[in-house]
Design an enzyme around this catalytic site. Structure first.
Site, short mmCIF file in Angstrom:
data_model
loop_
_atom_site.label_atom_id
_atom_site.label_comp_id
_atom_site.label_asym_id
_atom_site.label_seq_id
_atom_site.Cartn_x
_atom_site.Cartn_y
_atom_site.Cartn_z
N LYS A 185 0.80 -1.22 0.00
CA LYS A 185 0.00 0.00 0.00
C LYS A 185 0.84 1.26 0.00
CE LYS A 185 -4.45 -1.76 1.34
NZ LYS A 185 -5.56 -1.79 2.31
N ARG B 93 -4.17 -10.09 4.38
CA ARG B 93 -4.52 -10.08 2.95
C ARG B 93 -3.30 -9.58 2.19
NH1 ARG B 93 -6.68 -6.53 -0.91
NH2 ARG B 93 -8.27 -7.45 -2.31
#
Length: 277
Positions: free
Chosen positions: A219, A254
């Protein structure tokens, strides 16, 4: 209880995802990726046909289904025919109830909703009827607007309060508490410093008793810290965030890089063997 952190592998059937957009749009390629993720040790594969990155185009349910179904049908058929492990779980990353309904009909096991039921009023009753696991993720606004909603009094306390509100709505709709997972929504309406504060504050979320799914993989906040613009070059930063998540009580992570992150989870489980109740 001895911890055994589960790994959710990411399979984006999208042309515009921040990390791997366009790589798995062809059904055969999506299937091969699903097989690779399963072989690498994914316990569950999260399939998405709607990008939720900042600024992503919002698809109508019909558009999302058109993009999703060819690959999803192939993957579900492969699992039925033994080309994927029979015990491999499939999750659908969607906030549209019609898309979730079709996926559940085809054999998807989980629904992962980044809107926690706010985007489609039919989602919570659908999940209640299906009885499937349901991930409520924290975010504010939409992909187009969430950057404008990063003002928190205290990001950990506010995220907990807002997840509690959505959990109460889910319970009111008939979803059972044991169906629900919490996801703090790293990167969704949060600054880099707020994402770090959430990782530090995960034990406070875990204390509420909902299993935690944490998704730091590749991210932007990791890229900002590392000064790394290439999403795929953020694996080591992701690994550190995964370790922090597990130490803080995450029950599942995840990730894109399943093979390496599975090893990291196994080592972190040995380092922090006791789950946080």
């Amino acid at each position: 209880m001895i911890r055994s952190t589960k790994v959710m592998g990411v399979l984006n059937i999208t042309p515009d995802s921040f990390s791997d957009g366009g790589e798995h749009c062809q059904p055969n390629r999506a299937l091969k990726t699903a097989q690779r993720l399963a072989k690498q040790g994914a316990h569950i594969i999260d399939i998405g046909a709607q990008s939720t990155r900042p600024g992503a185009e919002l698809l109508a349910p019909e558009q999302e289904l058109k993009r999703l179904l060819p690959a999803l049908l192939l993957i579900c058929q492969a699992r039925q025919q033994g080309e994927l492990p029979a015990d491999l779980l499939l999750s659908l990353d969607t906030f549209h109830a019609p898309v979730a309904a079709k996926a559940l009909e085809l054999g998807v096991n989980w629904i992962n909703d980044v809107s926690a039921g706010t985007a489609d009023g039919a989602m919570l009753p659908l999940v209640a009827k299906a009885g499937c696991p349901y991930v409520l993720m924290h975010r504010r606004g939409s992909s187009q607007t969430m950057a404008n909603f990063c003002n928190y009094n205290d990001v950990v306390s506010d995220v907990i309060a807002e997840l509690q509100q959505r959990s109460a709505a889910a319970l009111d709709a008939g979803i059972k508490r044991e169906q629900m997972w919490w996801d703090p929504g790293l990167g969704f309406a949060k600054t880099t410093s707020q994402n770090l504060a959430l990782l530090e504050g995960l034990p406070q979320l875990a204390a509420h008793g909902y299993p935690l799914l944490v998704g730091p993989s590749r991210k932007r906040f990791i890229g900002e810290i590392l000064k790394e613009n290439r999403a795929k070059a953020r694996s080591w930063g992701t690994a550190a965030a995964v370790c922090k998540a597990i130490a803080g009580g995450a029950a599942m992570v995840r990730v894109h890089d399943v093979a390496s992150m599975r090893q990291i989870c196994q080592m972190a489980d040995a380092l922090w063997p006791n789950e946080i109740a």
